[in-house]
Scaffold this active site. Structure first.
Site, mmCIF file in Angstrom:
data_model
loop_
_atom_site.group_PDB
_atom_site.id
_atom_site.type_symbol
_atom_site.label_atom_id
_atom_site.label_comp_id
_atom_site.label_asym_id
_atom_site.label_seq_id
_atom_site.Cartn_x
_atom_site.Cartn_y
_atom_site.Cartn_z
ATOM 1 N N SER A 1 -46.976 -46.325 -54.379
ATOM 2 C CA SER A 1 -45.863 -46.529 -53.454
ATOM 3 C C SER A 1 -45.192 -47.890 -53.580
ATOM 4 C CB SER A 1 -46.325 -46.300 -52.018
ATOM 5 O OG SER A 1 -47.406 -47.129 -51.705
ATOM 6 N N LYS B 1 -41.681 -38.148 -45.595
ATOM 7 C CA LYS B 1 -40.821 -38.909 -46.509
ATOM 8 C C LYS B 1 -39.689 -37.998 -47.001
ATOM 9 C CE LYS B 1 -44.801 -41.755 -47.625
ATOM 10 N NZ LYS B 1 -44.593 -42.845 -46.668
ATOM 11 N N HIS C 1 -45.488 -39.850 -52.263
ATOM 12 C CA HIS C 1 -44.187 -40.220 -52.838
ATOM 13 C C HIS C 1 -43.762 -39.313 -53.991
ATOM 14 C CE1 HIS C 1 -43.307 -43.850 -50.526
ATOM 15 N NE2 HIS C 1 -44.621 -43.958 -50.436
HETATM 16 N N1 PMP Z 1 -50.184 -41.942 -48.715
HETATM 17 C C1 PMP Z 1 -49.276 -42.717 -49.315
HETATM 18 C C2 PMP Z 1 -49.402 -42.970 -50.780
HETATM 19 C C3 PMP Z 1 -48.216 -43.284 -48.575
HETATM 20 O O1 PMP Z 1 -47.310 -44.062 -49.168
HETATM 21 C C4 PMP Z 1 -48.132 -43.014 -47.188
HETATM 22 C C5 PMP Z 1 -47.001 -43.562 -46.332
HETATM 23 N N2 PMP Z 1 -46.827 -44.928 -46.397
HETATM 24 C C6 PMP Z 1 -49.096 -42.211 -46.609
HETATM 25 C C7 PMP Z 1 -50.098 -41.671 -47.391
HETATM 26 C C8 PMP Z 1 -49.063 -41.896 -45.156
HETATM 27 O O2 PMP Z 1 -48.122 -40.916 -44.884
HETATM 28 P P1 PMP Z 1 -47.553 -40.684 -43.424
HETATM 29 O O3 PMP Z 1 -46.441 -41.649 -43.202
HETATM 30 O O4 PMP Z 1 -47.127 -39.272 -43.417
HETATM 31 O O5 PMP Z 1 -48.684 -40.919 -42.468
#
Ligand code: PMP
Length: 396
Positions: free
Chosen positions: A184, A243, A212
């Site tokens: 990310s 997302k 992502h």
């Molecule tokens: N896994 C990854 C790789 C992420 O980037 C994120 C969000 N920052 C999450 C999980 C968490 O997702 P959510 O916002 O749906 O809780």
């Protein structure tokens, strides 16, 4: 003497954040999350959201949410295992399983919950979790909650992963290899084909967090597993619905056995109320749209490539991203935050990301171009990057 109830111990830490130049207030949006937003009263180009496809504000998703509220109400009313499991949740899971080309999908209230709930439920004492060093915080926390032993491999270093497997495979019952599908903070893609081969060679399980990659990579945004043609060879495939899908929630795609077990042991689902019907209704529309057209994913990639190329030509360091995530690496923490502040003053909102989210000395602003941006907005943003970059001597 300090009074514990005045929280002086926290005030001191907050002062330290201010000294480091990384203190910030939460930004406030007056209205929806779009390509341009009203932020703290000012209209700015939004290069910070994960709303990759522009779905967060899409009329069809809004309609799906409203219709679900009318039929099912505002909230689920209980955890799923008691009386909160509605037919709309089951419909969503079936649709997601079809979309992901997997036997079953199990939903959570967020991607974060999905990782902490799933990792904990599928591992136990006597198992080993092997995790990429750059995996997301929710994987780290999920791993901490597990009673399995843990090992970390250097980022995308397949030799290191194999070395850990070779040295440890015989000492453990199950071995679970966990990786982000798309990282990310840098936008690089996991070496999933190699990871799967190693997993097959050493009889390990595989777990990919595609937060992502969902809605971004693969046919119609089916994700990293689809991108590499690895259907049926990854045991646990995680996606977020917050997302690209534009709403909120998370899920794990895999086998029916996985589903059966998680519905008995996934703690965030057993002990916390499930997604509200509005979220489920909106997500169903988002997934249907992805299955009907590639218009949104095509526009996302077109915009992202256009923007990345322009920044690169100006001389910014955009790292090794292979996806729409476009980091502009500045380095120093305070300088990164100043860069972000100056961009905002001139009309571009792109948040600074510094330690502890990324390693010290690798501060960056992370640009998230979406399908909703127009070329005019992207050009305007590039001009502002150029102005601020020159002003701060980041560009020659
Ligand atoms: N896994 C990854 C790789 C992420 O980037 C994120 C969000 N920052 C999450 C999980 C968490 O997702 P959510 O916002 O749906 O809780």
């Amino acid at each position: 003497m300090s009074n514990i109830h005045e929280l002086d111990f926290l005030k001191e830490k907050i002062e330290d954040l201010k000294k480091e130049g990384v203190y910030r207030k939460l930004p406030v949006l007056e209205g929806g999350n779009d390509a341009e937003v009203i932020l703290n009263g000012k209209k700015v180009i939004n290069l910070s959201s994960n709303n990759y496809l522009g779905f967060a504000n899409h009329p069809r998703l809004k309609k799906g949410a409203i219709e679900a509220v009318e039929k099912y109400g505002a909230g689920a009313g209980a955890v799923r295992t008691i009386v909160g499991n509605m037919s709309i949740h089951e419909e969503l899971e079936k649709l997601l399983a079809e979309f992901k080309r997997e036997e079953a999908v199990f939903i959570y209230q967020s991607g974060f919950n999905c990782n902490i709930g799933t990792i904990q439920a599928i591992t136990e004492k006597g198992d080993l979790i092997i995790s990429d060093e750059l995996n997301h915080a929710s994987i780290i926390d999920g791993t901490r909650l597990s009673k399995a032993d843990k090992a970390i491999f250097r980022h995308s270093d397949m030799d290191h992963l194999e070395q850990i497997l070779k040295e440890n495979r015989d000492k453990y019952n199950n071995v679970l290899i966990i990786t982000d599908g798309v990282f990310s903070m840098d936008g690089d893609i996991a070496k999933l084909p190699e990871i799967v081969e190693l997993a097959e060679k050493y009889e390990a399980l595989t777990y990919v967090d595609d937060a992502h990659g969902s809605g971004v990579l693969g046919e119609s945004g089916r994700g990293t597993v689809d991108h590499f043609g690895l259907h049926g060879r990854v045991d646990f495939s995680i996606g977020t619905l917050s997302k690209a899908i534009g709403v909120v929630g998370g899920y794990v795609a895999g086998s029916k056995v996985m589903y059966e077990w998680l519905s008995h042991r996934a703690r965030p689902v057993l002990f916390s109320t499930t997604l509200p019907p509005a979220a489920a209704g909106a997500i169903i529309e988002a997934i249907k749209m992805l299955m009907e057209t590639t218009e949104y994913t095509d526009r996302l990639w077109d915009n992202a490539n256009y923007f990345k190329e322009k920044l690169g030509k100006l001389g910014f360091n955009t790292g090794n991203s292979e996806t729409p995530i476009t980091p502009v690496i500045i380095g120093d923490e305070a300088k990164t935050m100043e860069f972000s502040r100056k961009l905002l003053e001139k009309g571009v909102f792109v948040s600074g990301i510094v330690f502890p989210t990324v390693p010290r000395g690798t501060g960056r602003v992370r640009c998230m171009v979406t399908a909703a941006h127009t070329k005019e907005q992207l050009d305007r943003a590039v001009d502002i990057f150029e102005q601020v970059g020159k002003e701060m001597n980041i560009l020659k």
